[in-house]
Design an enzyme around this catalytic site. Structure first.
Site, PDB file in Angstrom:
ATOM      1  N   GLU A 119      17.213 -59.834  33.278  1.00 57.34           N
ATOM      2  CA  GLU A 119      16.998 -59.831  31.831  1.00 57.34           C
ATOM      3  C   GLU A 119      17.314 -61.223  31.275  1.00 57.34           C
ATOM      4  O   GLU A 119      18.472 -61.535  31.006  1.00 57.34           O
ATOM      5  CB  GLU A 119      17.934 -58.812  31.168  1.00 57.34           C
ATOM      6  CG  GLU A 119      17.704 -57.382  31.628  1.00 57.34           C
ATOM      7  CD  GLU A 119      18.099 -56.394  30.552  1.00 57.34           C
ATOM      8  OE1 GLU A 119      17.233 -55.621  30.137  1.00 57.34           O
ATOM      9  OE2 GLU A 119      19.248 -56.409  30.107  1.00 57.34           O
ATOM     10  N   GLY A 152      14.784 -51.978  22.665  1.00 59.79           N
ATOM     11  CA  GLY A 152      14.162 -51.552  21.408  1.00 59.79           C
ATOM     12  C   GLY A 152      13.081 -50.491  21.565  1.00 59.79           C
ATOM     13  O   GLY A 152      13.087 -49.466  20.860  1.00 59.79           O
ATOM     14  N   HIS A 197      25.458 -56.102  31.453  1.00 60.58           N
ATOM     15  CA  HIS A 197      24.409 -56.407  30.469  1.00 60.58           C
ATOM     16  C   HIS A 197      24.808 -57.679  29.724  1.00 60.58           C
ATOM     17  O   HIS A 197      25.991 -57.912  29.467  1.00 60.58           O
ATOM     18  CB  HIS A 197      24.240 -55.243  29.490  1.00 60.58           C
ATOM     19  CG  HIS A 197      23.043 -55.421  28.616  1.00 60.58           C
ATOM     20  ND1 HIS A 197      23.068 -56.223  27.502  1.00 60.58           N
ATOM     21  CD2 HIS A 197      21.785 -54.953  28.720  1.00 60.58           C
ATOM     22  CE1 HIS A 197      21.854 -56.225  26.955  1.00 60.58           C
ATOM     23  NE2 HIS A 197      21.059 -55.464  27.669  1.00 60.58           N
ATOM     24  N   GLY A 207      15.554 -58.473  22.831  1.00 57.75           N
ATOM     25  CA  GLY A 207      15.539 -58.163  21.406  1.00 57.75           C
ATOM     26  C   GLY A 207      14.908 -59.250  20.545  1.00 57.75           C
ATOM     27  O   GLY A 207      15.008 -59.219  19.330  1.00 57.75           O
ATOM     28  N   ASN A 246      17.711 -48.302  27.596  1.00 57.64           N
ATOM     29  CA  ASN A 246      19.073 -48.676  27.217  1.00 57.64           C
ATOM     30  C   ASN A 246      19.157 -48.531  25.697  1.00 57.64           C
ATOM     31  O   ASN A 246      18.653 -49.379  24.969  1.00 57.64           O
ATOM     32  CB  ASN A 246      19.328 -50.119  27.672  1.00 57.64           C
ATOM     33  CG  ASN A 246      20.643 -50.665  27.159  1.00 57.64           C
ATOM     34  OD1 ASN A 246      21.494 -49.918  26.669  1.00 57.64           O
ATOM     35  ND2 ASN A 246      20.826 -51.975  27.274  1.00 57.64           N
ATOM     36  N   TRP A 247      19.802 -47.465  25.260  1.00 57.04           N
ATOM     37  CA  TRP A 247      19.794 -47.169  23.823  1.00 57.04           C
ATOM     38  C   TRP A 247      20.780 -48.013  23.021  1.00 57.04           C
ATOM     39  O   TRP A 247      20.769 -47.998  21.794  1.00 57.04           O
ATOM     40  CB  TRP A 247      20.093 -45.678  23.597  1.00 57.04           C
ATOM     41  CG  TRP A 247      19.020 -44.764  24.116  1.00 57.04           C
ATOM     42  CD1 TRP A 247      17.920 -45.095  24.870  1.00 57.04           C
ATOM     43  CD2 TRP A 247      18.947 -43.345  23.922  1.00 57.04           C
ATOM     44  NE1 TRP A 247      17.183 -43.982  25.155  1.00 57.04           N
ATOM     45  CE2 TRP A 247      17.786 -42.881  24.577  1.00 57.04           C
ATOM     46  CE3 TRP A 247      19.749 -42.415  23.254  1.00 57.04           C
ATOM     47  CZ2 TRP A 247      17.419 -41.543  24.584  1.00 57.04           C
ATOM     48  CZ3 TRP A 247      19.376 -41.080  23.268  1.00 57.04           C
ATOM     49  CH2 TRP A 247      18.221 -40.640  23.921  1.00 57.04           C
ATOM     50  N   LYS A 248      21.675 -48.678  23.738  1.00 61.47           N
ATOM     51  CA  LYS A 248      22.677 -49.536  23.076  1.00 61.47           C
ATOM     52  C   LYS A 248      23.451 -48.745  22.024  1.00 61.47           C
ATOM     53  O   LYS A 248      23.613 -47.538  22.171  1.00 61.47           O
ATOM     54  CB  LYS A 248      22.012 -50.793  22.492  1.00 61.47           C
ATOM     55  CG  LYS A 248      21.154 -51.513  23.533  1.00 61.47           C
ATOM     56  CD  LYS A 248      20.696 -52.881  23.104  1.00 61.47           C
ATOM     57  CE  LYS A 248      19.832 -53.479  24.201  1.00 61.47           C
ATOM     58  NZ  LYS A 248      19.421 -54.852  23.925  1.00 61.47           N
ATOM     59  N   GLU A 303      24.757 -58.475  26.760  1.00 58.10           N
ATOM     60  CA  GLU A 303      25.551 -58.256  25.540  1.00 58.10           C
ATOM     61  C   GLU A 303      27.021 -58.040  25.889  1.00 58.10           C
ATOM     62  O   GLU A 303      27.910 -58.432  25.133  1.00 58.10           O
ATOM     63  CB  GLU A 303      24.964 -57.083  24.730  1.00 58.10           C
ATOM     64  CG  GLU A 303      23.682 -57.519  24.022  1.00 58.10           C
ATOM     65  CD  GLU A 303      22.642 -56.434  23.837  1.00 58.10           C
ATOM     66  OE1 GLU A 303      22.982 -55.234  23.945  1.00 58.10           O
ATOM     67  OE2 GLU A 303      21.474 -56.785  23.584  1.00 58.10           O
ATOM     68  N   SER A 313      12.278 -57.401  25.802  1.00 52.20           N
ATOM     69  CA  SER A 313      11.091 -57.214  24.958  1.00 52.20           C
ATOM     70  C   SER A 313       9.895 -56.602  25.698  1.00 52.20           C
ATOM     71  O   SER A 313       8.753 -56.992  25.448  1.00 52.20           O
ATOM     72  CB  SER A 313      10.705 -58.525  24.272  1.00 52.20           C
ATOM     73  OG  SER A 313      11.776 -58.970  23.444  1.00 52.20           O
TER      74      SER A 313
HETATM   75  P1  PGA Z   1      14.912 -55.239  24.488  1.00 52.27           P
HETATM   76  O1  PGA Z   1      16.316 -55.050  25.260  1.00 52.27           O
HETATM   77  O2  PGA Z   1      13.902 -54.408  25.233  1.00 52.27           O
HETATM   78  O3  PGA Z   1      15.165 -54.746  23.088  1.00 52.27           O
HETATM   79  O4  PGA Z   1      14.593 -56.682  24.533  1.00 52.27           O
HETATM   80  C1  PGA Z   1      16.390 -54.975  26.651  1.00 52.27           C
HETATM   81  C2  PGA Z   1      17.810 -54.818  27.083  1.00 52.27           C
HETATM   82  O5  PGA Z   1      18.701 -55.386  26.432  1.00 52.27           O
HETATM   83  O6  PGA Z   1      18.112 -54.131  28.080  1.00 52.27           O
END
Ligand code: PGA
Length: 251
Positions: A167, A234, A95, A173, A9-11, A97, A212
């Site tokens: 998640e 990340g 997600h 993150g 997931n490149w966000k 976010e 993470s």
């Molecule tokens: P992260 O993000 O690996 O940076 O913790 C995971 C995600 O939000 O899908």
């Protein structure tokens, strides 16, 4: 059995240059990955570029979100059907976010999940609790609520061609990963909830862990019975790390 899936997931990251370099880096190392399916989810604007660069390669393409609407006067929105035209296989919905920063409700997420299915794509439905919810013992309640919204709209049949990503918000993150035991517990809970409605669907459902995940913790997470891959943030922005995580699934 269930084929593992490792999705990046490149966000909101990237530029044309980075997309090109990252995809080249991943494809150059793809031979290190065995049976695990690999997918990347760049920002919308780079999907067409990625589609062209990935032609002929065993890397699936996904989007990070889609509209809850099919078409019409919804400025700025992108529909699941449009995403399908760009050669995508997956769309991430719900997600944390999106849920927290853009106030997406369980009902909106459920609607998006249904839109993805209507377009014959595979939703990756994210669920997960915040730290406060975990500490007050509400993890299962929160996840049930998030799942129930989707079950109410799409029924258990909606999960026949779907992926769930657990998640925990406190692990995204932050560098704090759920321990394999913590993650496995929640994964088993999710599968159990679907199993109560349809054993076969639950047995085939892939449940990814996200939060993470790194090359040095991927292996122990992916060894758990109910962890069928990872949704990687990340670490998905470094080709070497991302491929190492995907390769850990085969170890
Ligand atoms: P992260 O993000 O690996 O940076 O913790 C995971 C995600 O939000 O899908």
């Amino acid at each position: 059995m269930r084929q593992l899936l490792v999705a990046g997931n490149w966000k909101l990251n990237g530029s044309l240059e980075l997309v090109f370099a990252l995809l080249s880096g991943i494809s150059d190392r793809l031979s290190e990955v065995g049976n695990t399916e690999v997918a990347v989810c760049p920002p919308f604007i780079y999907l067409e570029h990625a589609r062209r660069q990935l032609q002929g390669l065993e890397i699936a393409l996904g989007a990070q979100d889609c509209s809850d609407q099919q078409q019409g006067a919804y400025t700025g929105e992108v529909s699941a059907a449009m995403i399908r035209e760009l050669g995508c296989k997956y769309i991430i919905v719900g997600h944390s976010e999106r849920r927290h920063l853009y106030s997406e409700s369980d009902a909106t997420v459920a609607m998006k999940f249904e839109r993805v299915r209507e377009s014959d794509l595979i939703p990756i439905l994210c669920v997960g609790e915040t730290l406060e919810e975990r500490e007050s013992g509400h993890t299962e309640m929160v996840i049930s609520r998030q799942l129930d919204a989707v079950l109410k709209r799409s029924g258990v049949g909606g999960f026949r061609h779907a992926v769930i990503a657990y998640e925990p918000v406190w692990a995204i993150g932050t560098g704090k990963t759920a321990t394999p035991v913590q993650a496995q517990q929640v994964h088993a809970f999710i599968r159990g909830r679907l199993e109560a409605q349809d054993k076969e669907i639950a047995a085939h459902l892939r449940i990814l862990y996200g939060g993470s995940v790194k090359p040095d913790n991927a292996r122990e997470l992916l060894q758990e019975n109910d962890i069928d891959g990872g949704l990687i943030g990340g670490a998905a922005l470094k080709a070497e790390d991302f491929v190492a995580i995907a390769a850990a699934g085969d170890a």
